[in-house]
Design an enzyme around this catalytic site. Structure first.
Site, PDB file in Angstrom:
ATOM      1  N   GLY A 239       0.756  -1.245   0.000  1.00 27.48           N
ATOM      2  CA  GLY A 239       0.000   0.000   0.000  1.00 27.48           C
ATOM      3  C   GLY A 239       0.780   1.285   0.000  1.00 27.48           C
ATOM      4  N   GLU A 275       3.861  -6.684   1.637  1.00 27.38           N
ATOM      5  CA  GLU A 275       3.356  -7.075   0.308  1.00 27.38           C
ATOM      6  C   GLU A 275       3.279  -5.876  -0.626  1.00 27.38           C
ATOM      7  OE1 GLU A 275      -0.559  -8.330   1.422  1.00 27.38           O
ATOM      8  OE2 GLU A 275       0.097 -10.275   2.155  1.00 27.38           O
ATOM      9  N   PRO A 276       4.392  -5.195  -0.857  1.00 29.99           N
ATOM     10  CA  PRO A 276       4.311  -4.034  -1.749  1.00 29.99           C
ATOM     11  C   PRO A 276       4.142  -4.454  -3.204  1.00 29.99           C
ATOM     12  CG  PRO A 276       6.593  -4.433  -1.131  1.00 29.99           C
ATOM     13  CD  PRO A 276       5.766  -5.447  -0.392  1.00 29.99           C
ATOM     14  N   GLY A 277       3.291  -3.763  -3.918  1.00 27.83           N
ATOM     15  CA  GLY A 277       3.153  -3.964  -5.354  1.00 27.83           C
ATOM     16  C   GLY A 277       3.587  -2.697  -6.064  1.00 27.83           C
ATOM     17  N   ARG A 278       2.738  -1.681  -5.923  1.00 33.21           N
ATOM     18  CA  ARG A 278       2.913  -0.429  -6.659  1.00 33.21           C
ATOM     19  C   ARG A 278       4.291   0.200  -6.450  1.00 33.21           C
ATOM     20  NH1 ARG A 278      -1.607   2.771  -7.949  1.00 33.21           N
ATOM     21  NH2 ARG A 278      -2.761   1.634  -6.354  1.00 33.21           N
ATOM     22  N   ARG A 314      -6.283   3.247 -15.588  1.00 29.41           N
ATOM     23  CA  ARG A 314      -6.288   4.007 -14.330  1.00 29.41           C
ATOM     24  C   ARG A 314      -6.883   5.418 -14.444  1.00 29.41           C
ATOM     25  NH1 ARG A 314      -2.489   5.375 -11.767  1.00 29.41           N
ATOM     26  NH2 ARG A 314      -3.315   4.935  -9.708  1.00 29.41           N
ATOM     27  N   CYS A 346     -14.246   4.476 -28.370  1.00 21.44           N
ATOM     28  CA  CYS A 346     -15.485   5.232 -28.524  1.00 21.44           C
ATOM     29  C   CYS A 346     -16.183   5.478 -27.197  1.00 21.44           C
ATOM     30  CB  CYS A 346     -16.414   4.500 -29.472  1.00 21.44           C
ATOM     31  SG  CYS A 346     -15.599   4.166 -31.021  1.00 21.44           S
ATOM     32  N   GLU A 347     -15.502   6.131 -26.278  1.00 23.00           N
ATOM     33  CA  GLU A 347     -16.092   6.539 -25.000  1.00 23.00           C
ATOM     34  C   GLU A 347     -15.406   7.828 -24.599  1.00 23.00           C
ATOM     35  OE1 GLU A 347     -16.384   4.034 -21.647  1.00 23.00           O
ATOM     36  OE2 GLU A 347     -16.617   2.211 -22.827  1.00 23.00           O
TER      37      GLU A 347
HETATM   38  C1  LIG Z   1      -3.368  -4.904  -3.677  1.00 22.77           C
HETATM   39  C2  LIG Z   1      -2.767  -5.582  -2.509  1.00 22.77           C
HETATM   40  C3  LIG Z   1      -1.420  -5.385  -2.203  1.00 22.77           C
HETATM   41  C4  LIG Z   1      -0.522  -4.448  -2.973  1.00 22.77           C
HETATM   42  O1  LIG Z   1      -0.883  -3.127  -2.833  1.00 22.77           O
HETATM   43  P1  LIG Z   1       0.081  -1.972  -3.414  1.00 22.77           P
HETATM   44  O2  LIG Z   1      -0.660  -0.732  -3.169  1.00 22.77           O
HETATM   45  O3  LIG Z   1       0.272  -2.256  -4.859  1.00 22.77           O
HETATM   46  O4  LIG Z   1       1.352  -2.034  -2.653  1.00 22.77           O
HETATM   47  C5  LIG Z   1      -0.892  -6.101  -1.156  1.00 22.77           C
HETATM   48  N1  LIG Z   1      -1.647  -6.953  -0.416  1.00 22.77           N
HETATM   49  C6  LIG Z   1      -2.942  -7.161  -0.685  1.00 22.77           C
HETATM   50  C7  LIG Z   1      -3.719  -8.105   0.152  1.00 22.77           C
HETATM   51  C8  LIG Z   1      -3.552  -6.487  -1.731  1.00 22.77           C
HETATM   52  O5  LIG Z   1      -4.841  -6.679  -1.987  1.00 22.77           O
END
Ligand SMILES: *Cc1c(COP(=O)(O)O)cnc(C)c1O
Length: 421
Positions: A239, A275-278, A314, A346-347
């Site tokens: 997050g 659990e970083p993604g972004r 997004r 087309c939106e």
């Molecule tokens: C989406 C999600 C993440 C990753 O969130 P980011 O904002 O991308 O870091 C981690 N854990 C869980 C359970 C999620 O649903």
């Protein structure tokens, strides 16, 4: 910091000119930097050291096998939210004991898949899920390692579609009911309770909500231990936000986030997972597109480009901002020209930016949407029968297509016209 910089008047991804990639594979395409992905992963491992920890990349943000292999080879774990993502992690060579399984709606089939293929832990989100998992594990003669996701009821102060830690959201169990739910989990024969999980939302630009949530988790750890549970692992979710508008955003740094984790849960003697993604993938990717037309409207000029909402959803889905730059560096002293940047779909929703100063661009010129590595390619579709956008990975002076653009024949061959029609 990322590795998309101008050099000799041309935007480069590391040592490769973006223009050269475009000339080879055509536009639009996503382009990722191995060096940026690596750097971002290391920022987290450094921020958490010396705590025992595992950084589990949230696959849902960017799920290409080449990217997963790159991060896996650095030692990353993976956070998956579906059987498909679990299979991707295994296919990229990530061992099961580095994969955590999150998500509110895991099916029995997905549980079976992960239990037989190997799993670090399930982050369980509800009592019905807990009972189902115990049954599935028992039927396989196994015990499933679990944490239970608690909903700490804190306001993550982010976009409503990606806030997950308020009591009205669908995620986790209310923290107030944790004692009761952990007691039931301890009685279920197919489960082995090992910790607590929390994830309050995405694109958080302030550390305060994390602090509130983690302090609640620390209290809960002490309480559950006093009730006889083993809490040896805390999964603190993902997050952490990234700067999308470079000129005026400065979200907290991983180092400060790490210090906050140490301050709030560092003395509990637990292994920490995040659990970083972004933050790992977002600024490690750009979406490159060409200008099809410049259209002069009433009171505004449109830059009609060959990327669209199906390639990068997004802006249209979350009202998100992406910086847009010219691939050929504007000469010094040249004034920006203001455009509405739109795709061909087309939106009216197919609008990337309104009244945006870019550069005096014309037909055929290349542009790049920055910060497009996370929730970009993974959310792409073939809406309007536009081919799924390809992906490229750059490392130093190498680049490779890591997902090819499908041909129209491939796209058509997926449909079947029934014999009786
Ligand atoms: C989406 C999600 C993440 C990753 O969130 P980011 O904002 O991308 O870091 C981690 N854990 C869980 C359970 C999620 O649903």
């Amino acid at each position: 910091m990322d590795h998309f910089l101008y050099r000799d008047g041309q935007l480069h991804a590391e040592d490769v000119a973006v223009r050269d990639i475009a000339a080879t594979i055509g536009t639009p395409f996503y382009c990722y930097s191995a060096a940026t992905l690596t750097r971002h992963y290391h920022l987290f491992t450094e921020a958490l050291s010396p705590l025992p920890h595992m950084v589990c990349f949230a696959i849902k943000s960017l799920s290409n096998l080449a990217v997963l292999k790159l991060l896996g080879d650095l030692g990353a774990g993976m956070d998956v939210v579906s059987g498909g993502e679990y299979r991707r992690a295994l296919a990229a060579g990530i061992p099961g004991d580095r994969i955590v399984f999150s998500g509110v709606g895991k099916t029995r089939e997905e549980m079976r898949l992960a239990l037989t293929g190997g799993i670090r832990q399930f982050n369980v989100e509800s009592e019905p899920e807990m009972r189902a998992l115990s049954e599935v594990a028992t039927s396989l003669g196994l015990r499933a390692p679990i944490t239970i996701r608690v909903n700490p009821d804190v306001d993550a102060k982010t976009h409503e579609k990606i806030a997950t830690g308020k009591s009205e959201n669908k995620f986790g169990i209310p923290i107030a009911r944790a004692s009761e739910v952990y007691a039931e989990a301890a009685r279920l024969p197919g489960l082995e309770v090992i910790g607590i999980d929390v994830h309050i939302g995405s694109q958080l630009t302030d550390l305060a909500p994390f602090e509130q949530a983690y302090l609640k988790v620390a209290d809960l750890t002490r309480r559950l231990r006093s009730e006889g549970h083993t809490i040896s692992r805390l999964d603190l979710g993902g997050g952490l936000g990234i700067p999308y508008a470079r000129s005026n955003e400065a979200p907290p740094l991983p180092m400060d986030y790490g210090a906050l984790i140490k301050r709030t849960v560092g003395d509990l003697g637990v292994e920490v997972e995040i659990e970083p993604g972004r933050l790992i993938s977002g600024n490690a990717g750009i979406l490159v597109s060409s200008v099809i037309y410049v259209k002069n409207g009433e009171g505004r000029d449109f830059l009609i480009v060959d990327a669209a909402m199906n390639d990068l959803v997004r802006p249209s889905m979350y009202g998100a901002h992406h910086d847009i730059i010219a691939v050929e560096e504007p000469a010094p002293g040249v004034d920006a020209r203001v455009f509405d940047v739109v795709g061909p779909v087309c939106e009216t929703g197919d609008t990337f930016a309104k009244a945006r100063p870019v550069a005096p661009l014309g037909e055929g010129d290349l542009i790049a949407f920055r910060s497009a590595g996370a929730y970009g390619a993974v959310m792409a579709s073939e809406y309007n029968s536009r081919p799924l956008v390809p992906e490229v990975l750059v490392k130093g002076d190498h680049f490779a297509v890591i997902r090819a653009r499908p041909t129209f024949d491939e796209m058509l061959s997926r449909d079947t016209i029934p014999e009786w029609l």
